[in-house]
Write a protein that holds these residues in place. Structure first.
Motif, PDB file in Angstrom:
ATOM      1  N   ARG A   1      37.158  39.219  34.818  1.00  0.00           N
ATOM      2  CA  ARG A   1      37.399  39.897  36.093  1.00  0.00           C
ATOM      3  C   ARG A   1      37.822  38.911  37.173  1.00  0.00           C
ATOM      4  NH1 ARG A   1      33.250  41.802  38.558  1.00  0.00           N
ATOM      5  NH2 ARG A   1      31.616  41.247  37.067  1.00  0.00           N
ATOM      6  N   GLY A   2      37.152  37.756  37.229  1.00  0.00           N
ATOM      7  CA  GLY A   2      37.504  36.757  38.235  1.00  0.00           C
ATOM      8  C   GLY A   2      38.912  36.225  38.047  1.00  0.00           C
ATOM      9  N   GLN A   3      39.265  35.918  36.805  1.00  0.00           N
ATOM     10  CA  GLN A   3      40.601  35.395  36.522  1.00  0.00           C
ATOM     11  C   GLN A   3      41.672  36.443  36.798  1.00  0.00           C
ATOM     12  OE1 GLN A   3      40.084  34.292  32.443  1.00  0.00           O
ATOM     13  NE2 GLN A   3      39.153  32.303  32.920  1.00  0.00           N
ATOM     14  N   LEU A   4      41.409  37.677  36.371  1.00  0.00           N
ATOM     15  CA  LEU A   4      42.382  38.751  36.569  1.00  0.00           C
ATOM     16  C   LEU A   4      42.563  39.067  38.046  1.00  0.00           C
ATOM     17  CD1 LEU A   4      44.246  40.693  35.114  1.00  0.00           C
ATOM     18  CD2 LEU A   4      42.332  42.283  34.871  1.00  0.00           C
ATOM     19  N   SER A   5      41.493  38.967  38.811  1.00  0.00           N
ATOM     20  CA  SER A   5      41.576  39.215  40.251  1.00  0.00           C
ATOM     21  C   SER A   5      42.519  38.208  40.915  1.00  0.00           C
ATOM     22  CB  SER A   5      40.183  39.132  40.880  1.00  0.00           C
ATOM     23  OG  SER A   5      40.247  39.294  42.280  1.00  0.00           O
ATOM     24  N   LEU A   6      42.440  36.952  40.495  1.00  0.00           N
ATOM     25  CA  LEU A   6      43.344  35.935  41.043  1.00  0.00           C
ATOM     26  C   LEU A   6      44.803  36.230  40.705  1.00  0.00           C
ATOM     27  CD1 LEU A   6      41.344  32.645  40.316  1.00  0.00           C
ATOM     28  CD2 LEU A   6      41.717  33.734  42.535  1.00  0.00           C
ATOM     29  N   VAL A   7      45.044  36.649  39.466  1.00  0.00           N
ATOM     30  CA  VAL A   7      46.409  36.973  39.044  1.00  0.00           C
ATOM     31  C   VAL A   7      46.978  38.102  39.889  1.00  0.00           C
ATOM     32  CG1 VAL A   7      47.809  37.876  37.140  1.00  0.00           C
ATOM     33  CG2 VAL A   7      46.068  36.141  36.689  1.00  0.00           C
ATOM     34  N   LEU A   8      46.176  39.143  40.103  1.00  0.00           N
ATOM     35  CA  LEU A   8      46.654  40.305  40.845  1.00  0.00           C
ATOM     36  C   LEU A   8      46.827  39.988  42.330  1.00  0.00           C
ATOM     37  CD1 LEU A   8      44.517  43.117  39.141  1.00  0.00           C
ATOM     38  CD2 LEU A   8      46.908  42.517  38.724  1.00  0.00           C
ATOM     39  N   GLN A   9      45.894  39.237  42.898  1.00  0.00           N
ATOM     40  CA  GLN A   9      46.022  38.876  44.307  1.00  0.00           C
ATOM     41  C   GLN A   9      47.252  38.001  44.536  1.00  0.00           C
ATOM     42  OE1 GLN A   9      42.442  37.419  46.292  1.00  0.00           O
ATOM     43  NE2 GLN A   9      41.171  38.532  44.821  1.00  0.00           N
ATOM     44  N   SER A  10      47.486  37.076  43.622  1.00  0.00           N
ATOM     45  CA  SER A  10      48.643  36.199  43.755  1.00  0.00           C
ATOM     46  C   SER A  10      49.945  36.989  43.697  1.00  0.00           C
ATOM     47  CB  SER A  10      48.625  35.139  42.646  1.00  0.00           C
ATOM     48  OG  SER A  10      49.814  34.386  42.646  1.00  0.00           O
ATOM     49  N   SER A  11      50.036  37.937  42.769  1.00  0.00           N
ATOM     50  CA  SER A  11      51.260  38.741  42.656  1.00  0.00           C
ATOM     51  C   SER A  11      51.484  39.574  43.905  1.00  0.00           C
ATOM     52  CB  SER A  11      51.185  39.645  41.419  1.00  0.00           C
ATOM     53  OG  SER A  11      50.201  40.658  41.587  1.00  0.00           O
ATOM     54  N   ALA A  12      50.373  40.092  44.497  1.00  0.00           N
ATOM     55  CA  ALA A  12      50.506  40.871  45.730  1.00  0.00           C
ATOM     56  C   ALA A  12      50.996  40.001  46.875  1.00  0.00           C
ATOM     57  CB  ALA A  12      49.166  41.518  46.073  1.00  0.00           C
ATOM     58  N   MET A  13      50.497  38.774  46.961  1.00  0.00           N
ATOM     59  CA  MET A  13      50.919  37.868  48.035  1.00  0.00           C
ATOM     60  C   MET A  13      52.374  37.428  47.868  1.00  0.00           C
ATOM     61  SD  MET A  13      47.421  35.588  48.304  1.00  0.00           S
ATOM     62  CE  MET A  13      48.013  34.534  49.633  1.00  0.00           C
ATOM     63  N   ARG A  14      52.806  37.312  46.613  1.00  0.00           N
ATOM     64  CA  ARG A  14      54.190  36.926  46.354  1.00  0.00           C
ATOM     65  C   ARG A  14      55.148  38.103  46.442  1.00  0.00           C
ATOM     66  NH1 ARG A  14      54.802  36.047  41.456  1.00  0.00           N
ATOM     67  NH2 ARG A  14      52.698  36.316  40.614  1.00  0.00           N
ATOM     68  N   GLY A  15      54.586  39.323  46.428  1.00  0.00           N
ATOM     69  CA  GLY A  15      55.431  40.510  46.461  1.00  0.00           C
ATOM     70  C   GLY A  15      56.221  40.703  45.187  1.00  0.00           C
ATOM     71  N   ALA A  16      55.652  40.258  44.070  1.00  0.00           N
ATOM     72  CA  ALA A  16      56.332  40.358  42.778  1.00  0.00           C
ATOM     73  C   ALA A  16      55.391  40.985  41.763  1.00  0.00           C
ATOM     74  CB  ALA A  16      56.775  38.975  42.300  1.00  0.00           C
ATOM     75  N   ALA A  17      55.978  41.443  40.668  1.00  0.00           N
ATOM     76  CA  ALA A  17      55.165  42.011  39.597  1.00  0.00           C
ATOM     77  C   ALA A  17      54.283  40.930  38.990  1.00  0.00           C
ATOM     78  CB  ALA A  17      56.058  42.623  38.520  1.00  0.00           C
ATOM     79  N   ALA A  18      53.088  41.316  38.575  1.00  0.00           N
ATOM     80  CA  ALA A  18      52.155  40.368  37.970  1.00  0.00           C
ATOM     81  C   ALA A  18      52.676  39.897  36.622  1.00  0.00           C
ATOM     82  CB  ALA A  18      50.786  41.017  37.807  1.00  0.00           C
ATOM     83  N   ASP A  19      52.199  38.725  36.196  1.00  0.00           N
ATOM     84  CA  ASP A  19      52.558  38.220  34.874  1.00  0.00           C
ATOM     85  C   ASP A  19      52.065  39.186  33.795  1.00  0.00           C
ATOM     86  OD1 ASP A  19      53.767  35.989  35.892  1.00  0.00           O
ATOM     87  OD2 ASP A  19      52.040  34.671  35.604  1.00  0.00           O
ATOM     88  N   HIS A  20      52.698  39.086  32.639  1.00  0.00           N
ATOM     89  CA  HIS A  20      52.279  39.913  31.506  1.00  0.00           C
ATOM     90  C   HIS A  20      50.865  39.516  31.083  1.00  0.00           C
ATOM     91  CE1 HIS A  20      56.390  41.207  31.444  1.00  0.00           C
ATOM     92  NE2 HIS A  20      56.842  39.999  31.111  1.00  0.00           N
ATOM     93  N   VAL A  21      50.080  40.515  30.678  1.00  0.00           N
ATOM     94  CA  VAL A  21      48.657  40.322  30.390  1.00  0.00           C
ATOM     95  C   VAL A  21      48.371  40.748  28.958  1.00  0.00           C
ATOM     96  CG1 VAL A  21      46.302  41.010  31.011  1.00  0.00           C
ATOM     97  CG2 VAL A  21      48.036  40.717  32.802  1.00  0.00           C
ATOM     98  N   LEU A  22      47.650  39.904  28.228  1.00  0.00           N
ATOM     99  CA  LEU A  22      47.206  40.229  26.877  1.00  0.00           C
ATOM    100  C   LEU A  22      45.685  40.311  26.870  1.00  0.00           C
ATOM    101  CD1 LEU A  22      47.752  40.650  23.833  1.00  0.00           C
ATOM    102  CD2 LEU A  22      47.563  38.161  23.554  1.00  0.00           C
ATOM    103  N   LEU A  23      45.148  41.454  26.448  1.00  0.00           N
ATOM    104  CA  LEU A  23      43.709  41.673  26.371  1.00  0.00           C
ATOM    105  C   LEU A  23      43.329  41.833  24.903  1.00  0.00           C
ATOM    106  CD1 LEU A  23      43.430  44.351  29.209  1.00  0.00           C
ATOM    107  CD2 LEU A  23      42.972  41.895  29.403  1.00  0.00           C
ATOM    108  N   SER A  24      42.400  41.018  24.441  1.00  0.00           N
ATOM    109  CA  SER A  24      41.960  41.106  23.049  1.00  0.00           C
ATOM    110  C   SER A  24      40.453  41.273  22.994  1.00  0.00           C
ATOM    111  CB  SER A  24      42.381  39.843  22.272  1.00  0.00           C
ATOM    112  OG  SER A  24      41.717  38.693  22.784  1.00  0.00           O
ATOM    113  N   GLY A  25      39.984  41.782  21.873  1.00  0.00           N
ATOM    114  CA  GLY A  25      38.547  41.968  21.701  1.00  0.00           C
ATOM    115  C   GLY A  25      38.261  43.215  20.885  1.00  0.00           C
ATOM    116  N   PRO A  26      37.019  43.382  20.448  1.00  0.00           N
ATOM    117  CA  PRO A  26      36.638  44.551  19.650  1.00  0.00           C
ATOM    118  C   PRO A  26      36.868  45.853  20.402  1.00  0.00           C
ATOM    119  CG  PRO A  26      34.945  42.848  19.569  1.00  0.00           C
ATOM    120  CD  PRO A  26      35.907  42.432  20.628  1.00  0.00           C
ATOM    121  N   PRO A  27      36.915  46.975  19.673  1.00  0.00           N
ATOM    122  CA  PRO A  27      37.135  48.272  20.328  1.00  0.00           C
ATOM    123  C   PRO A  27      35.984  48.642  21.260  1.00  0.00           C
ATOM    124  CG  PRO A  27      37.440  48.423  17.934  1.00  0.00           C
ATOM    125  CD  PRO A  27      36.830  47.092  18.205  1.00  0.00           C
TER     126      PRO A  27
END
Length: 362
Positions: free
Chosen positions: A50-76
């Motif tokens: 959550r902390g890492q993803l929050s930084l990614v999203l905040q940065s994209s909002a400040m840059r006014g650009a789409a966020a980087d592509h995100v890969l989420l892995s883990g059990p169902p």
């Protein structure tokens, strides 16, 4: 009986079985969607992600650009789809949802990509199950936001470049190791979701109970959380079943005893083991003296397919230290004997020392 009549009779006989298939009912889907958190701050657990993803999203909002592509892995059941929905909501963008098995041709992917709007979020669940031609098309789409459409065949085939709007791809996978390296490297942010602790599941249940208007005591929450196998999806499902049990029995507040009785009714024991889990352990201990046993032999004995035993029952049993996988087969651990209330057999000895365990092969 004519062929048509025979077909109709067979359909009537098959109809009742459709009522108990494994697909979730419409009410279950609606309820599960309602329980999903809508914002990152409401998402319980996975604090690092959550902390890492929050930084990614905040940065994209400040840059006014789409966020980087995100890969989420883990059990169902740990929240990959929920996080994809939260990413779109936090970006204020539309969300397009599809799955890897649905994209079997490059043309399928091209149709989806060409219909995206600027800033849209594309979520591909089970992305490792995409076809290879579609994966190769996705490489260029993720990196250069363009795809090449091949028109015609043979020597007369031509390539038409198609420019794509800027979009964010969110991929989810339960088997990250099956993703090819070039695809995995094109994701700007990767995260692995871990199983939840009992305390974290306690928070998930408290939030869900308030939305379902269920009165549950703290020890009642603890009882449900301890049987949820570290998975929020399972904890929410068990909470709904406890709600049903309490409603039928006229119980206004669910305490530890009520939760225990309800879950025992649904054959979920104190460790979260269900019927299949206990059947596997019981077969190992009572039929084969704890193993080693071949997988197919074990599957036949419990009446399930080998894939079901290997992918559904074994991961949790191994994680709980109740079963071990060895080169010679599956064996039950001391914890399995203790959980079943059975006494482990003493190892046999010979004049030359301890005898090797008998192999129960396929």
């Amino acid at each position: 009986m004519s062929e048509t009549e025979h077909h109709d009779a067979a359909a009537e006989q098959a109809a009742p079985r459709e009522l108990v298939n494994t697909a979730p009912a419409a009410e279950e889907k609606t309820m599960e969607a309602a329980l999903r958190p809508k914002a990152l701050e409401d998402f319980v657990g996975q604090s690092t992600v959550r902390g890492q993803l929050s930084l990614v999203l905040q940065s994209s909002a400040m840059r006014g650009a789409a966020a980087d592509h995100v890969l989420l892995s883990g059990p169902p059941g740990l929240g990959k789809t929920t996080l994809a929905m939260i990413i779109a909501a936090e970006m204020g963008a539309a969300l397009r949802i599809t799955s890897g098995p649905a994209i079997q041709h490059a043309g399928d992917l091209a149709a989806i990509l060409s219909s995206l709007t600027d800033g849209e979020v594309l979520f591909i669940d089970e992305i490792h199950r995409m076809s290879r031609p579609a994966e190769e098309m996705l490489y260029m789409a993720m990196e250069d936001f363009r795809v090449d459409i091949i028109v015609g065949k043979g020597a007369g085939a031509t390539s038409i470049p198609l420019e794509l709007p800027s979009f964010t791809l969110v991929g989810a996978t339960t088997r990250a190791g099956l993703l090819p390296g070039p695809l995995r490297d094109r994701f700007g942010f990767t995260a692995h979701l871990e199983f939840y602790s009992v305390d974290e599941l306690h928070q998930v249940l408290r939030r869900s109970a308030s939305m379902l208007n269920i009165s549950v005591t703290e020890d009642g929450f603890a009882e449900i959380a301890s049987r949820s196998r570290g998975t929020p999806r399972i904890s929410n499902r068990l909470l709904r079943r406890v709600r049903d049990w309490a409603l039928v029995h006229g119980i206004d507040q669910v305490d530890q005893q009520a939760a225990s009785e309800a879950l025992n009714t649904y054959e979920v024991d104190s460790l979260g083991l269900d019927r299949l889990d206990r059947a596997v352990l019981d077969a190992l201990c009572t039929k084969f003296r704890g193993g080693p046993v071949g997988l197919s032999t074990l599957a036949i004995l419990v009446g399930e397919e080998t894939e079901t035993v290997e992918s559904v029952a074994e991961p949790f049993l191994v994680r709980e230290g109740l079963l071990a996988r060895t080169p010679r087969g599956r064996i039950a651990t001391d914890a399995a004997w203790e959980h079943l209330g059975l006494e482990a057999p003493k190892p046999t000895t010979t004049d030359e020392g301890p005898a090797a365990p008998k192999l129960w092969d396929e």
